[in-house]
Every structure is written in C-alpha cells, then in structure tokens.
Design a protein around this motif. Sequence first.
Motif, PDB file in Angstrom:
ATOM      1  N   GLN A   1      -4.315  -1.335  -8.585  1.00 40.98           N
ATOM      2  CA  GLN A   1      -3.459  -1.145  -7.422  1.00 40.98           C
ATOM      3  C   GLN A   1      -2.057  -0.734  -7.863  1.00 40.98           C
ATOM      4  O   GLN A   1      -1.497  -1.322  -8.777  1.00 40.98           O
ATOM      5  CB  GLN A   1      -3.387  -2.438  -6.591  1.00 40.98           C
ATOM      6  CG  GLN A   1      -4.674  -2.770  -5.856  1.00 40.98           C
ATOM      7  CD  GLN A   1      -5.698  -3.449  -6.744  1.00 40.98           C
ATOM      8  OE1 GLN A   1      -5.387  -3.806  -7.869  1.00 40.98           O
ATOM      9  NE2 GLN A   1      -6.918  -3.610  -6.248  1.00 40.98           N
TER      10      GLN A   1
ATOM     11  N   ARG B   1       2.047  -0.092  -7.413  1.00 41.76           N
ATOM     12  CA  ARG B   1       3.150  -0.899  -6.879  1.00 41.76           C
ATOM     13  C   ARG B   1       3.963  -0.033  -5.919  1.00 41.76           C
ATOM     14  O   ARG B   1       4.543   0.970  -6.309  1.00 41.76           O
ATOM     15  CB  ARG B   1       4.028  -1.411  -8.012  1.00 41.76           C
ATOM     16  CG  ARG B   1       5.126  -2.351  -7.534  1.00 41.76           C
ATOM     17  CD  ARG B   1       5.896  -2.926  -8.711  1.00 41.76           C
ATOM     18  NE  ARG B   1       6.875  -3.895  -8.268  1.00 41.76           N
ATOM     19  CZ  ARG B   1       7.670  -4.576  -9.075  1.00 41.76           C
ATOM     20  NH1 ARG B   1       7.581  -4.388 -10.393  1.00 41.76           N
ATOM     21  NH2 ARG B   1       8.538  -5.445  -8.587  1.00 41.76           N
TER      22      ARG B   1
ATOM     23  N   TYR C   1       0.468  -7.608   5.644  1.00 46.21           N
ATOM     24  CA  TYR C   1       0.587  -8.010   4.233  1.00 46.21           C
ATOM     25  C   TYR C   1      -0.266  -9.254   3.974  1.00 46.21           C
ATOM     26  O   TYR C   1      -0.412 -10.129   4.828  1.00 46.21           O
ATOM     27  CB  TYR C   1       2.055  -8.298   3.892  1.00 46.21           C
ATOM     28  CG  TYR C   1       2.965  -7.093   4.069  1.00 46.21           C
ATOM     29  CD1 TYR C   1       3.111  -6.151   3.047  1.00 46.21           C
ATOM     30  CD2 TYR C   1       3.674  -6.909   5.264  1.00 46.21           C
ATOM     31  CE1 TYR C   1       3.954  -5.053   3.219  1.00 46.21           C
ATOM     32  CE2 TYR C   1       4.518  -5.808   5.425  1.00 46.21           C
ATOM     33  CZ  TYR C   1       4.638  -4.896   4.383  1.00 46.21           C
ATOM     34  OH  TYR C   1       5.464  -3.793   4.549  1.00 46.21           O
TER      35      TYR C   1
ATOM     36  N   THR D   1      -6.428 -15.887  -0.581  1.00 48.02           N
ATOM     37  CA  THR D   1      -5.732 -14.731  -0.019  1.00 48.02           C
ATOM     38  C   THR D   1      -5.335 -15.085   1.412  1.00 48.02           C
ATOM     39  O   THR D   1      -6.202 -15.417   2.233  1.00 48.02           O
ATOM     40  CB  THR D   1      -6.636 -13.491  -0.033  1.00 48.02           C
ATOM     41  OG1 THR D   1      -7.010 -13.213  -1.394  1.00 48.02           O
ATOM     42  CG2 THR D   1      -5.922 -12.297   0.561  1.00 48.02           C
TER      43      THR D   1
ATOM     44  N   THR E   1       1.117 -13.007  -6.142  1.00 44.95           N
ATOM     45  CA  THR E   1       1.370 -11.595  -5.893  1.00 44.95           C
ATOM     46  C   THR E   1       1.177 -11.324  -4.407  1.00 44.95           C
ATOM     47  O   THR E   1       0.677 -12.164  -3.658  1.00 44.95           O
ATOM     48  CB  THR E   1       0.437 -10.703  -6.725  1.00 44.95           C
ATOM     49  OG1 THR E   1       0.836  -9.342  -6.572  1.00 44.95           O
ATOM     50  CG2 THR E   1      -1.006 -10.854  -6.292  1.00 44.95           C
TER      51      THR E   1
ATOM     52  N   MET F   1       0.111  -8.083  -1.409  1.00 45.62           N
ATOM     53  CA  MET F   1      -0.544  -6.793  -1.224  1.00 45.62           C
ATOM     54  C   MET F   1      -0.374  -6.342   0.218  1.00 45.62           C
ATOM     55  O   MET F   1      -0.288  -7.162   1.144  1.00 45.62           O
ATOM     56  CB  MET F   1      -2.033  -6.901  -1.554  1.00 45.62           C
ATOM     57  CG  MET F   1      -2.314  -7.386  -2.976  1.00 45.62           C
ATOM     58  SD  MET F   1      -4.079  -7.621  -3.287  1.00 45.62           S
ATOM     59  CE  MET F   1      -4.661  -5.954  -3.099  1.00 45.62           C
TER      60      MET F   1
ATOM     61  N   GLY G   1      -3.821  -1.839  -0.163  1.00 47.71           N
ATOM     62  CA  GLY G   1      -4.173  -2.359  -1.479  1.00 47.71           C
ATOM     63  C   GLY G   1      -3.069  -2.222  -2.492  1.00 47.71           C
ATOM     64  O   GLY G   1      -3.253  -2.617  -3.655  1.00 47.71           O
ATOM     65  N   SER G   2      -1.923  -1.681  -2.113  1.00 51.76           N
ATOM     66  CA  SER G   2      -0.793  -1.589  -3.041  1.00 51.76           C
ATOM     67  C   SER G   2      -0.159  -2.966  -3.194  1.00 51.76           C
ATOM     68  O   SER G   2      -0.134  -3.757  -2.254  1.00 51.76           O
ATOM     69  CB  SER G   2       0.242  -0.585  -2.512  1.00 51.76           C
ATOM     70  OG  SER G   2      -0.329   0.700  -2.398  1.00 51.76           O
ATOM     71  N   THR G   3       0.325  -3.220  -4.393  1.00 52.20           N
ATOM     72  CA  THR G   3       0.872  -4.535  -4.687  1.00 52.20           C
ATOM     73  C   THR G   3       2.393  -4.501  -4.754  1.00 52.20           C
ATOM     74  O   THR G   3       2.999  -3.443  -4.953  1.00 52.20           O
ATOM     75  CB  THR G   3       0.339  -5.058  -6.036  1.00 52.20           C
ATOM     76  OG1 THR G   3       0.852  -4.241  -7.086  1.00 52.20           O
ATOM     77  CG2 THR G   3      -1.173  -5.034  -6.064  1.00 52.20           C
TER      78      THR G   3
END
Length: 471
Positions: free
Chosen positions: A25, A27, A67, A80, A105, A107, A111-113
């Motif tokens: 993934q 950023r 998110y 999650t 973390t 996301m 799916g970008s972190t």
Amino acid sequence: MAYLGSTLAVFLFAIQVLISPCQAQSRAFQWKFGNNFILTELEECQTLSIIVESITNNASELGVAPYNFVAFELEGVPTTTMVGSNLTELSWQVTHRAGSTLMLTMMDSNGSTGGIGPSFYNVTAGTNTSCLPAAPSASIAHITPNVTATLETCQPWGLTMTNGTKPYNVTFAALNSPVVTTVTMGPEDDVFTYIDRADPNGELIAVVSDTHGWGYSTGAVSTTGSSNTSCVGLISTSQTAAQIAAEQAAQAAAQAAGSKKHRRDIIIGVVVGVGVPLIFTCIAAAWWWRRRQMRDQGIWDGQDMRPRSWAVPPSSEPTGEVQSPKRALAFGHMKLGSINSSLPLLSEAPEQGGTRSQAGPSSQTVSHAGSSGDDSRRPRKGAQRQVPAESALSIPSESQQENLATTSSLLALSAHLMRSQSTNSLGAGASLDPQVEPDIIIQHRDGGVVQELPPPYLDRYTRSQDPPEAH
C-alpha cells in the motif's frame, strides 16, 4: 452500530487483500493522535482523537474517506476499526487487553496508508473493560516463524500457516515504515519464505489472514545487516510443507554426501601423505639393511671379499685332467718337502755322476734350470744357503682359495712354461745343481717371503691307474 462498522471494515480489508496477490500500500497521507498525545502507553477502552494531515501540505491530498485504524498486536490477533469519514471527528478506541503490545497504522478506503508509527504502544489496565471483545477462536489461522530474534538483510524467513481456511494471506509491517506489504499464497500452500528486504535497525512482524479475517501475528524480529535491500537473485516463495520437507531432506542428503566426501578426501590425503613416504622409507631401510648384511658377510657387488687364512688341502692326487684353480692354488703353496717323490718331473736331467737326485720325504734340493756342476756358477742371490725342510710358505685359508684361484693358476702355468724353456735351451747335458738353493721371490708386501714355485709334475696317470714304482 460500532460492531457492524468494525465487521464491515474487516470485510473490506479482506477483499482488498485478496484482490492483489502481492501489494504494498502506498502512503497518501499521515496521521497522529490529537490533543498533543505523545505517550506510548494506552489504557483499555481509552478513546483517542485522530488527525489526518497531507504529506505535501496540500489540503486535497488527505486520502479517501472512510478511514480504518489498524492495530497489529504482537503474537495476538490484530483489529481493524472504522474511525469515520469526517476528518474533524475521527477517533479510535483501544480494544486490546492490558499487556498487549501494538503497532498502529491507518488506511483509507483505497488501501493507501498513513504510515506506521515510529514506536510500539503498550496497553495498560483501565477502569472500563466493557469494550473488550471476546477471546479469539482457536480455529483461526496461526503463523509460526523459524526466526524469532534477529533477521539479517536478505535472509530467508520461513513462516508456516496452520488452521483457518486456505488460501492464506501474509501481511508484513515494520515500525516507521511508510507502507504495509500483503502477499496472497497459493491455494494449497501453507509455508511462505520471505526474503528480508526491510530496512535494517528496525522491528518487523508478519500477520496471517484468510477469508474469515485476521489470524495471529508473529512477535517482532529485529532487522540488521546491509542497507542494500535489493537482494538480487533472491525471491520470496510460497510452498507446501511437503515440498519444504523434500527440499530439506535433499539438502541434508547433499550435506551428508559432502561430509562423506570430505572424510574420504582426508583419509586419502593421510594415506598418500603419510603411507606412501612410509612405504618408501621401509623399502629403503630394507635395502640398506640387506646391503649392510652382505657387507658384514664380506660380499660386495656380488663378490665374496672376506679375508681368510690359508689351509693345506687334505690330499693332492694326480690326475690326467687340467688342474682346477683351487687345486692349482693348493699345489703352488705346498712345502717343497711335502711333494710325493714318486711323481716324475716333466723334465729331469741326470747328474754328472750318472745318478739321479732323489727327493726325500722330508726335504728336497732343487737347482736352477741353467745351473751345472761348476762351482764358478753362483746363485743370483749370493752365497749358497741350505733350505730347511721344515720351512713352509704362508698358507691362506680354505675360503680364500676361490678369490686367489685365477692368480695362482697363472703363476703355476708361468712357472711351468719358464722351466720348460730353460730345460730345452740347456739340452740333455744340463742337470740340477744340488748345491744351489732356490730363489727368493717377494710377491706382495702382505704376502711375506715365499719359496719359488716348485717345478710342475707331469700327470701322466689317471685316478684309476697306479704310478710305477720308483727304482
């Protein structure tokens, strides 16, 4: 509603993982806790506000709502949680029990972190535990690593999956890493070998998941080694446990064969390096010992060189055959008085008085071949001297006869020829002078003083015939 939101978030995350077999993934934003929260300790069921920021200070680059907040629990089951869509109202509640260690973390829906935090967070006991979920089921997927402490750059990291439902997915996360990497395994595979490409001096974990959601995660391993993480030629692989066992058996067999060959090479080296020189040494020692033995026995280059004392043969019988060197040698060294008087000379001359000189058994007087009855002829050596009958020659031993045989034979033959010539030149009127003693001949320094060889006898009879009686 909160439970349904969490379930939906897990389902969306699982679908996203299954879509891409291997996906890191990207950023797209960054996050942090609100209210200037900088602590690394969290209480059970504590609620924390979250702030999403742009990496490039561009307000439009804040990811795509909604998110999800992901908490990876070391050696536990990750969670999650959907934290909302309104950037000003994002919050996350700690749903892990006290004693847990978390890697956090965030996301977005693509799916970008937002990157992984730089440190672990420890969960402490709180006053409210109503938010804590039930203990995870024992049937969920488990993961077992073969390395649990330190992992070198480009070192293979073996991960074995059990329970759950195939196919498995493996997620790799490291502290302060901008991305999270997820890999989908084969439909029947249960072992994944990961080539470590994480940055050194960090902490890395691996988490298994299947179609039912998250499974267990590994403990954190410390990454060390080179900063060059390209690892050219090394590829992470997904296999079955049976294939791994066959490969390990083949490697063990190859190692055993290599060890056997190494031992064989050592044995050959020892035999060649020690045995061959030892054999040559033994051969040389045996050759030297044999030569020394032969030298001690008087044998040199195949010839008997031992000194021996002379011994008179027990008998000297006349024969019509040619004398052997041994018999000639014995004959040449006899006393003058020991010669049988019954044997005639090869050439005899009567004395002036018409009588023949007789040789007694104990002594004998022999004149030179060229002498006469005239007293004016004198011996070459001076005044006349009487030769005693008992004077004997130097007698060598029996064992020296073979070495001196040739020389003695030549001496006997030479004496015979000289006397024959002298007798022929003087004629029938010449006779032996009984008043002249034989010459003294010095043959060798070590031979002493010896008498002149006596005149040879003509052996006119065989062994089977008796000689005629003397008159």
